[in-house]
Design a protein around this motif. Structure first.
Motif, short mmCIF file in Angstrom:
data_model
loop_
_atom_site.label_atom_id
_atom_site.label_comp_id
_atom_site.label_asym_id
_atom_site.label_seq_id
_atom_site.Cartn_x
_atom_site.Cartn_y
_atom_site.Cartn_z
N LYS A 31 -16.82 -3.01 3.84
CA LYS A 31 -16.65 -4.45 4.05
C LYS A 31 -15.23 -4.72 4.53
CE LYS A 31 -20.42 -6.72 2.83
NZ LYS A 31 -21.24 -5.61 3.37
N TYR A 32 -14.26 -3.90 4.07
CA TYR A 32 -12.88 -4.21 4.41
C TYR A 32 -12.11 -2.89 4.53
CZ TYR A 32 -8.08 -5.53 3.75
OH TYR A 32 -6.74 -5.67 3.91
N ASP A 34 -8.55 -1.28 4.27
CA ASP A 34 -7.29 -1.67 3.66
C ASP A 34 -6.11 -1.08 4.43
OD1 ASP A 34 -5.58 -2.80 1.99
OD2 ASP A 34 -5.81 -1.35 0.37
N TYR A 35 -5.13 -1.90 4.79
CA TYR A 35 -3.99 -1.37 5.55
C TYR A 35 -3.02 -0.66 4.61
CZ TYR A 35 -1.55 -5.45 3.74
OH TYR A 35 -0.99 -6.39 2.92
N LYS A 36 -3.18 -0.79 3.30
CA LYS A 36 -2.22 -0.15 2.39
C LYS A 36 -2.65 1.26 2.02
CE LYS A 36 -2.69 -3.36 -0.76
NZ LYS A 36 -3.67 -4.20 -0.07
N ASP A 37 -3.86 1.65 2.41
CA ASP A 37 -4.40 2.94 1.97
C ASP A 37 -4.00 4.00 3.00
OD1 ASP A 37 -5.76 4.96 0.94
OD2 ASP A 37 -7.69 3.94 0.83
N LYS A 73 -0.73 -2.65 10.95
CA LYS A 73 -0.03 -3.22 9.80
C LYS A 73 0.60 -2.11 8.98
CE LYS A 73 -2.76 -7.41 9.13
NZ LYS A 73 -4.10 -7.77 8.63
N ARG A 75 1.65 0.69 10.03
CA ARG A 75 2.84 1.19 10.72
C ARG A 75 4.01 0.23 10.49
NH1 ARG A 75 0.02 2.38 16.49
NH2 ARG A 75 -0.70 4.53 16.13
N HIS A 76 3.69 -1.08 10.45
CA HIS A 76 4.78 -2.04 10.28
C HIS A 76 5.47 -1.84 8.94
CE1 HIS A 76 7.08 -5.67 10.69
NE2 HIS A 76 6.61 -6.13 9.55
N ILE A 77 4.69 -1.56 7.88
CA ILE A 77 5.35 -1.40 6.57
C ILE A 77 5.59 0.09 6.31
CG2 ILE A 77 4.60 -3.53 5.51
CD1 ILE A 77 2.29 -2.01 4.28
N ALA A 78 5.72 0.88 7.37
CA ALA A 78 6.22 2.26 7.28
C ALA A 78 5.37 3.15 6.39
CB ALA A 78 7.67 2.28 6.77
N LEU A 79 4.05 2.86 6.32
CA LEU A 79 3.18 3.81 5.62
C LEU A 79 2.71 4.86 6.61
CD1 LEU A 79 1.04 1.35 3.49
CD2 LEU A 79 2.87 2.83 2.72
N LEU A 80 2.60 4.46 7.90
CA LEU A 80 2.20 5.41 8.95
C LEU A 80 3.32 5.41 9.98
CD1 LEU A 80 -1.56 4.65 9.73
CD2 LEU A 80 -0.61 6.58 8.51
N PRO A 81 3.61 6.58 10.61
CA PRO A 81 4.63 6.60 11.64
C PRO A 81 4.08 6.04 12.94
CG PRO A 81 3.70 8.78 11.37
CD PRO A 81 3.06 7.92 10.33
N TYR A 82 4.99 5.50 13.79
CA TYR A 82 4.53 5.06 15.11
C TYR A 82 4.25 6.29 15.97
CZ TYR A 82 5.51 0.18 14.34
OH TYR A 82 5.47 -1.11 13.87
N ILE B 11 9.61 -4.30 1.26
CA ILE B 11 10.36 -3.07 0.97
C ILE B 11 11.81 -3.46 0.73
CG2 ILE B 11 10.90 -0.77 1.80
CD1 ILE B 11 8.71 -1.06 3.84
N TRP B 45 5.14 -0.29 -6.43
CA TRP B 45 4.89 1.06 -5.96
C TRP B 45 6.12 1.93 -6.15
CZ3 TRP B 45 2.31 -0.15 -0.57
CH2 TRP B 45 1.12 -0.84 -0.81
N ALA B 51 7.76 6.29 6.50
CA ALA B 51 7.22 7.18 7.54
C ALA B 51 8.24 7.33 8.66
CB ALA B 51 5.92 6.59 8.08
N TYR B 52 9.13 6.37 8.83
CA TYR B 52 10.19 6.46 9.84
C TYR B 52 11.39 5.71 9.27
CZ TYR B 52 8.19 1.89 10.76
OH TYR B 52 7.70 0.62 10.62
N ILE B 54 14.13 3.15 8.47
CA ILE B 54 14.39 1.73 8.74
C ILE B 54 15.84 1.50 8.38
CG2 ILE B 54 13.77 -0.62 8.12
CD1 ILE B 54 11.05 0.34 7.29
N TYR B 62 9.03 -0.21 -2.73
CA TYR B 62 7.91 -1.05 -2.29
C TYR B 62 7.47 -1.97 -3.41
CZ TYR B 62 6.79 1.52 1.98
OH TYR B 62 6.80 2.06 3.22
N ARG B 89 11.97 -5.00 4.93
CA ARG B 89 10.75 -5.21 5.68
C ARG B 89 9.80 -5.97 4.79
NH1 ARG B 89 9.18 -1.80 10.26
NH2 ARG B 89 11.36 -2.12 10.67
N LEU B 91 5.63 -8.06 4.82
CA LEU B 91 4.42 -8.35 5.58
C LEU B 91 3.53 -9.21 4.71
CD1 LEU B 91 2.58 -7.73 8.08
CD2 LEU B 91 1.56 -5.94 6.71
N HIS B 98 -13.69 -10.65 1.96
CA HIS B 98 -13.91 -9.22 1.76
C HIS B 98 -12.66 -8.57 1.18
CE1 HIS B 98 -17.69 -9.62 3.67
NE2 HIS B 98 -17.20 -9.96 4.84
N TYR B 102 -12.39 -6.60 -2.26
CA TYR B 102 -11.89 -5.23 -2.28
C TYR B 102 -10.76 -5.10 -3.30
CZ TYR B 102 -9.51 -1.01 -0.71
OH TYR B 102 -8.91 0.21 -0.67
#
Lengths: 88, 129
Positions: A31-32, A34-37, A73, A75-82, B11, B45, B51-52, B54, B62, B89, B91, B98, B102
């Protein structure tokens, strides 16, 4: 010239049976997304950190858009690299 | 005004000590209360690797806060984030039904997991006695 009767292949040539690709989000009833996962999103991203295209993952357009938004999202909060050299 | 549910992840720079970081968190939570928002959930957290880098830093503190607020209280909240240079940072996302479902199911699972291990441990000690 060996007639083709006694031409036997060492092993049967694997004619790539077209495995029926399906959208795993629709199948599992997501259903959703999650950008945090981070770990889950890592599966949808290739080694350089780019989003996997639909033709490889087979996801439907509706969920591919949500995956795209979630990854951006994250990537924006640095959970994933660009951009990454070897991610997995 | 109808309240919608938002979720903010931010963050904090790792240079600060633990309690200084918690002060920043407290400051933003009080700001939310002033705006008349109701905080429904918060998650710490802690220090995580980014990941890069900042602002030349590779780790960050976090924090996630989920709250019900009126839409016009979000702008001052975010300008405060931009003004405070300890937060590197942030967001804010609006939560649709949903997303809310979740988040809530996630919390029930976490709570269940939290109570579950307690039970077996208790039995084990009983046999020993």
């Amino acid at each position: 010239m060996a007639n083709n009767k006694n031409v036997r292949y060492l092993n049967p040539i694997a004619i790539d049976t077209k495995s029926e690709r399906y959208c795993r989000f629709r199948k599992k009833g997501f259903k959703y997304i999650d950008y945090k996962d981070g770990d889950f999103l890592l599966m949808l991203v290739n080694e350089q950190g780019k989003i996997m295209p639909r033709r490889l993952t087979g996801t439907s357009l509706k969920y591919q858009r949500r995956v795209g938004q979630a990854i951006k999202k994250a990537r924006h909060i640095a959970l994933l690299p660009y951009v990454a050299d070897q991610l997995h | 005004m109808l309240r919608t549910r938002y979720e903010t992840v931010f963050i904090i720079t790792p240079v600060l000590s633990e309690e200084q970081a918690m002060d920043v968190v407290k400051k933003f939570k009080d700001l939310l209360e002033e705006q008349g928002a109701k905080i429904t959930h918060q998650e710490n957290w802690g220090m995580r690797k980014l990941a890069y880098p900042i602002q030349k830093k590779s780790t960050g503190f976090y924090f996630l806060v989920e709250f019900d607020a009126t839409p016009d209280s979000i702008l001052p909240f975010e300008t405060e984030f931009r003004r405070d240079e300890r937060v590197i940072r942030f967001l804010t996302t609006k939560m649709d039904k949903h997303h809310i479902a979740y988040a809530e199911s996630g919390r029930d699972r976490a709570k269940k997991r939290a109570d579950a291990p307690a039970a077996p441990a208790a039995e084990v000690s009983v046999e020993k006695a």
